[in-house]
Write an enzyme that holds these catalytic residues in place. Sequence first.
Site, PDB file in Angstrom:
ATOM      1  N   ASP A  64      -3.782   0.796  -9.690  1.00  0.00           N
ATOM      2  CA  ASP A  64      -5.190   0.476  -9.933  1.00  0.00           C
ATOM      3  C   ASP A  64      -5.457   0.203 -11.414  1.00  0.00           C
ATOM      4  O   ASP A  64      -6.121  -0.765 -11.775  1.00  0.00           O
ATOM      5  CB  ASP A  64      -6.094   1.616  -9.455  1.00  0.00           C
ATOM      6  CG  ASP A  64      -5.841   1.961  -7.997  1.00  0.00           C
ATOM      7  OD1 ASP A  64      -5.259   1.126  -7.293  1.00  0.00           O
ATOM      8  OD2 ASP A  64      -6.219   3.066  -7.580  1.00  0.00           O
ATOM      9  N   ASP A  80       3.258   2.120  -4.710  1.00  0.00           N
ATOM     10  CA  ASP A  80       3.322   2.310  -6.181  1.00  0.00           C
ATOM     11  C   ASP A  80       3.986   3.619  -6.585  1.00  0.00           C
ATOM     12  O   ASP A  80       4.876   3.643  -7.427  1.00  0.00           O
ATOM     13  CB  ASP A  80       1.956   2.081  -6.876  1.00  0.00           C
ATOM     14  CG  ASP A  80       0.841   3.033  -6.475  1.00  0.00           C
ATOM     15  OD1 ASP A  80       1.024   3.815  -5.511  1.00  0.00           O
ATOM     16  OD2 ASP A  80      -0.218   2.996  -7.128  1.00  0.00           O
ATOM     17  N   SER A 130     -11.440   0.829  -6.679  1.00  0.00           N
ATOM     18  CA  SER A 130     -10.984   1.418  -7.943  1.00  0.00           C
ATOM     19  C   SER A 130     -12.013   1.422  -9.064  1.00  0.00           C
ATOM     20  O   SER A 130     -11.720   1.040 -10.200  1.00  0.00           O
ATOM     21  CB  SER A 130      -9.714   0.714  -8.429  1.00  0.00           C
ATOM     22  OG  SER A 130      -8.718   0.884  -7.497  1.00  0.00           O
ATOM     23  N   SER A 177     -12.960   4.037 -10.360  1.00  0.00           N
ATOM     24  CA  SER A 177     -12.504   5.063 -11.313  1.00  0.00           C
ATOM     25  C   SER A 177     -11.512   4.481 -12.312  1.00  0.00           C
ATOM     26  O   SER A 177     -11.584   4.770 -13.508  1.00  0.00           O
ATOM     27  CB  SER A 177     -11.910   6.268 -10.583  1.00  0.00           C
ATOM     28  OG  SER A 177     -10.991   5.853  -9.627  1.00  0.00           O
ATOM     29  N   GLU A 185       0.842  -1.199   0.000  1.00  0.00           N
ATOM     30  CA  GLU A 185       0.000   0.000   0.000  1.00  0.00           C
ATOM     31  C   GLU A 185       0.873   1.243   0.000  1.00  0.00           C
ATOM     32  O   GLU A 185       1.829   1.337   0.794  1.00  0.00           O
ATOM     33  CB  GLU A 185      -0.906  -0.037   1.231  1.00  0.00           C
ATOM     34  CG  GLU A 185      -2.326   0.336   0.992  1.00  0.00           C
ATOM     35  CD  GLU A 185      -3.055  -0.558  -0.014  1.00  0.00           C
ATOM     36  OE1 GLU A 185      -3.015  -0.255  -1.225  1.00  0.00           O
ATOM     37  OE2 GLU A 185      -3.683  -1.532   0.410  1.00  0.00           O
ATOM     38  N   HIS A 186       0.578   2.155  -0.902  1.00  0.00           N
ATOM     39  CA  HIS A 186       1.322   3.411  -1.077  1.00  0.00           C
ATOM     40  C   HIS A 186       2.752   3.177  -1.570  1.00  0.00           C
ATOM     41  O   HIS A 186       3.591   4.067  -1.499  1.00  0.00           O
ATOM     42  CB  HIS A 186       1.315   4.257   0.205  1.00  0.00           C
ATOM     43  CG  HIS A 186      -0.016   4.890   0.477  1.00  0.00           C
ATOM     44  ND1 HIS A 186      -0.272   6.214   0.264  1.00  0.00           N
ATOM     45  CD2 HIS A 186      -1.180   4.348   0.917  1.00  0.00           C
ATOM     46  CE1 HIS A 186      -1.538   6.477   0.580  1.00  0.00           C
ATOM     47  NE2 HIS A 186      -2.110   5.352   0.973  1.00  0.00           N
ATOM     48  N   ALA A 201     -15.411   2.478  -1.863  1.00  0.00           N
ATOM     49  CA  ALA A 201     -14.961   1.353  -1.042  1.00  0.00           C
ATOM     50  C   ALA A 201     -13.480   1.061  -1.259  1.00  0.00           C
ATOM     51  O   ALA A 201     -12.917   0.178  -0.656  1.00  0.00           O
ATOM     52  CB  ALA A 201     -15.790   0.115  -1.372  1.00  0.00           C
TER      53      ALA A 201
HETATM   54  C1  GLA Z   1      -5.018   4.557  -4.267  1.00  0.00           C
HETATM   55  C2  GLA Z   1      -4.201   4.967  -5.488  1.00  0.00           C
HETATM   56  C3  GLA Z   1      -3.159   3.911  -5.852  1.00  0.00           C
HETATM   57  C4  GLA Z   1      -2.328   3.534  -4.627  1.00  0.00           C
HETATM   58  C5  GLA Z   1      -3.225   3.234  -3.424  1.00  0.00           C
HETATM   59  C6  GLA Z   1      -2.437   3.004  -2.155  1.00  0.00           C
HETATM   60  O1  GLA Z   1      -5.791   3.431  -4.567  1.00  0.00           O
HETATM   61  O2  GLA Z   1      -5.063   5.152  -6.595  1.00  0.00           O
HETATM   62  O3  GLA Z   1      -2.340   4.370  -6.897  1.00  0.00           O
HETATM   63  O4  GLA Z   1      -1.383   4.532  -4.325  1.00  0.00           O
HETATM   64  O5  GLA Z   1      -4.150   4.272  -3.179  1.00  0.00           O
HETATM   65  O6  GLA Z   1      -1.691   1.845  -2.245  1.00  0.00           O
END
Ligand code: GLA
Length: 385
Positions: A169, A35, A123, A125, A32-33, A120
């Site tokens: 995503d 990317d 993704s 979007s 998480e975070h 939620a």
């Molecule tokens: C959101 C962003 C992703 C990623 C996550 C955290 O979903 O769209 O690019 O940074 O947060 O992992």
Amino acid sequence: MNKQTIQTEFETRYGKPTLLVRSPGRVNLIGEHTDYNLGFVLPAAVDKEIIFALSPSSDKQSHFHALDLNETLDFDTQNFQKSEKTWANYGLGVIDQLQQLGHQVPAFSCVFGGNIPQGAGMSSSAALECGLAVGLNELFNLGIDRVDLVKLSQKAENEFVGMNCGIMDQFASVFGKDRHALKLDCRSLEYEYYPADISEYKLVLFNSAVKHSLVDSEYNVRRSQCEEGVALLQKLGENVASLRDATLPMLEKYQSHFDEVVYHRCAYIVKENQRVLDACQALANQDLATFGQKLYESQHGMQYEYEITVPETEFLVDQTRDEPAVLGGRQMGGGFGGCIINLIEEAEIDRIANQLAQTYKEKFNLDLEVYIADIVNGTEIMIDD
Ligand code: GLA
């Protein structure tokens, strides 16, 4: 919302569609975070998806219809601006990117709808951007390869929508593979699939129904804290282009130079990258206990080092820690609410979900939604049957 409903609506409005596209949402198993720090992530496309029906327009205008909201945007692809309809901007952003890359986008009609829960953290979007990008590419024979479709979809969100997301995503939505997790190296964009056929266990999402308005602003704060850490390491003479290049011993060596908060943010990213690699190894070894443990470690890091959890998601993870049928769990996505993802023994899911829904209601007066996430293929043109 299924394929038939979308197709029928399209026929009523615009005649027979030329093509149908399916574009899934995603879960992120771990990473998480990482990317936007050019590290590793382990997402998967899931069976919550958006279906699109498309054809060239029979008039000069383009028609973009969101069936779930029953809203339409009629516009001119040669001359458009950001819309007040938030959902439409994900599509307009894609057209804008295609044009910036020098492609012609003639007028088209599109009806879309789906079942990805909003807000939620699954993704929706990205699914919308990628589905339209793949659809227009096919409809107008633009000849863009799938990696470039992913990149332009991400850029659409960064530049047109104004959300500074990483690439996970969109990549997961397009490159997901049935019953596999996708390990993505966000620097090289090399990827590898790991079998996530997790026998009697299932990935279960509990939607906290909390989405703090903090999410966008705090997301950008985290990004700049990471950049601050990289700039400091560079100033201290380290050869790092991103936190991907940092190590824990390196951070520890310079700890006294760091602002304490920035230090914790950087340490989290470095450890989370390692956890993705460990989790992949665990999947390869079919060692689900270790895999689950990594989810808990990720949660710990997000709670105490990256500080992106909220009481509601912390509670949801903590409530099932002593359940032998739950191998691991953590908050998923950008943070500050959204879903938690758990690995749970299938036979126990109903019991655990009911119990959790009850305690959650008592504690926060919120209704818990539960989704079982089955892993499916990424965005594809659907064969007409
Ligand atoms: C959101 C962003 C992703 C990623 C996550 C955290 O979903 O769209 O690019 O940074 O947060 O992992």
